[in-house]
Design a protein around this motif. Structure first.
Motif, PDB file in Angstrom:
ATOM      1  N   LEU A 188      -4.679  -6.525   2.758  1.00  0.00           N
ATOM      2  CA  LEU A 188      -4.497  -5.353   3.624  1.00  0.00           C
ATOM      3  C   LEU A 188      -5.694  -5.296   4.572  1.00  0.00           C
ATOM      4  N   ILE A 243      -4.060   6.557  -3.594  1.00  0.00           N
ATOM      5  CA  ILE A 243      -4.022   5.326  -2.795  1.00  0.00           C
ATOM      6  C   ILE A 243      -3.731   4.184  -3.762  1.00  0.00           C
ATOM      7  N   CYS A 244      -2.530   3.612  -3.677  1.00  0.00           N
ATOM      8  CA  CYS A 244      -2.161   2.542  -4.617  1.00  0.00           C
ATOM      9  C   CYS A 244      -1.960   1.232  -3.875  1.00  0.00           C
ATOM     10  N   ILE A 245      -2.499   0.163  -4.473  1.00  0.00           N
ATOM     11  CA  ILE A 245      -2.224  -1.188  -3.971  1.00  0.00           C
ATOM     12  C   ILE A 245      -1.428  -1.901  -5.044  1.00  0.00           C
ATOM     13  N   ILE A 279      -8.621  -5.247   0.184  1.00  0.00           N
ATOM     14  CA  ILE A 279      -8.766  -4.455   1.410  1.00  0.00           C
ATOM     15  C   ILE A 279      -9.971  -4.948   2.205  1.00  0.00           C
ATOM     16  N   LEU A 334      -9.440   4.895   3.070  1.00  0.00           N
ATOM     17  CA  LEU A 334      -8.697   3.854   2.342  1.00  0.00           C
ATOM     18  C   LEU A 334      -9.640   2.800   1.773  1.00  0.00           C
ATOM     19  N   SER A 345       3.245   4.265   3.807  1.00  0.00           N
ATOM     20  CA  SER A 345       3.159   3.009   3.060  1.00  0.00           C
ATOM     21  C   SER A 345       3.203   1.830   4.047  1.00  0.00           C
ATOM     22  N   LEU A 386       0.865  -1.201   0.000  1.00  0.00           N
ATOM     23  CA  LEU A 386       0.000   0.000   0.000  1.00  0.00           C
ATOM     24  C   LEU A 386       0.889   1.234   0.000  1.00  0.00           C
ATOM     25  N   ARG A 436     -12.741  -2.163  -4.002  1.00  0.00           N
ATOM     26  CA  ARG A 436     -11.526  -2.158  -3.169  1.00  0.00           C
ATOM     27  C   ARG A 436     -11.388  -3.475  -2.410  1.00  0.00           C
TER      28      ARG A 436
END
Ligand code: ATP
Length: 235
Positions: A154, A58-60, A78, A47, A23, A2, A73
């Motif tokens: 996550l 917001i990057c995964i 997540i 998030l 992160s 993340l 998401r």
């Protein structure tokens, strides 16, 4: 896994967290500390897409999820254990877990349910009991288990130990440790700063919606000012 960059979030015109960057990697725990109203829950909820992102990214695993709806998401790995548990009181234990696992196929659903029951045997003993009639500790286990049903990469955990007996808190932390050991990235918001710091790899201290300090938990022990701010948060 993340990567959050310059994230601001809020409610309508009101910004409650500003320009946060942090992160979390696989198998790491990030503990978010701050006074009441600092913006911790809002940031977690942003998030997972239930509080509006006003600015930032917001990057995964390099994929931008900041514009996706919550359902999408979840599919990117997540899951949230929300503050106050928020189980569905009129659904049974099993049905609550099924809701949590609605994105996985039927076969995996049963495997995941068994995994949740192995973590929390008390849930396994009462699959048909209505969630609203469970004790507070059992409801927390159910909220936790429901989040695990989608096999998150996550996990966002908001005030997990609030109002729980120490034995139940221990049980929940053991599960967190097992998830961490299995590579799940975890973000923890906790009033119980002692417990949160004991399990944390990294710590983010937020004050009135702004980043106050961030670093490793070992560094935090060397930073009296941040410790003071943090202790103010747990008073
Ligand atoms: P606590 O530890 O008390 O839960 P927190 O750090 O998690 O606090 P948030 O719950 O994120 O803080 O609240 C941050 C700010 O956002 C507060 O000023 C709060 O009043 C405001 N806020 C929270 N939810 C809403 C909402 N639904 N609408 C408008 N403002 C909100």
């Amino acid at each position: 896994m993340l990567e959050v960059t310059n994230l601001s979030c809020g409610y309508g015109d009101i910004i409650v967290a500003r320009e946060l960057s942090f992160s979390v990697n696989e198998g790491e725990v990030l503990s978010v500390i701050g006074a009441n109203g600092a913006g911790k829950s809002s940031t977690l909820n942003c998030l997972c897409g239930i509080v509006e992102k006003i600015h930032g990214s917001i990057c995964i695993n390099g994929f931008e999820i900041g514009e996706l709806i919550p359902e999408q998401r979840i599919q990117h790995g997540i899951a949230l254990v929300p503050e106050g548990r928020r189980v569905f009181p009129d659904l049974s234990v099993n049905e609550n877990l099924t809701v949590g696992g609605h994105i996985v196929d039927r076969k995996l659903l049963e495997t995941n349910r068994e995994k949740v029951f192995s973590y929390f045997p008390r849930l396994g003993e009462r699959p048909k009991q209505l969630a609203g009639s469970l004790s507070g500790g059992e409801q927390q286990m159910l909220a936790f288990g429901r989040a695990l049903m989608s096999l998150p990469k996550l996990l966002l955990v908001d005030e997990m130990s609030l109002g729980l007996m120490p034995k139940v808190v221990d049980e929940c932390y053991q599960v967190l440790q097992d998830l961490k050991d299995n590579g799940v990235a975890i973000i923890l918001v906790e009033q119980n700063t002692e417990r949160a710091l004991a399990v944390a790899d990294h710590v983010l201290v937020i004050e009135a919606g702004n980043l106050y300090w961030q670093g490793s938990s070992a560094e935090l022990a060397q930073n009296p000012a941040a410790v003071e701010a943090m202790m103010g948060s747990s008073a």
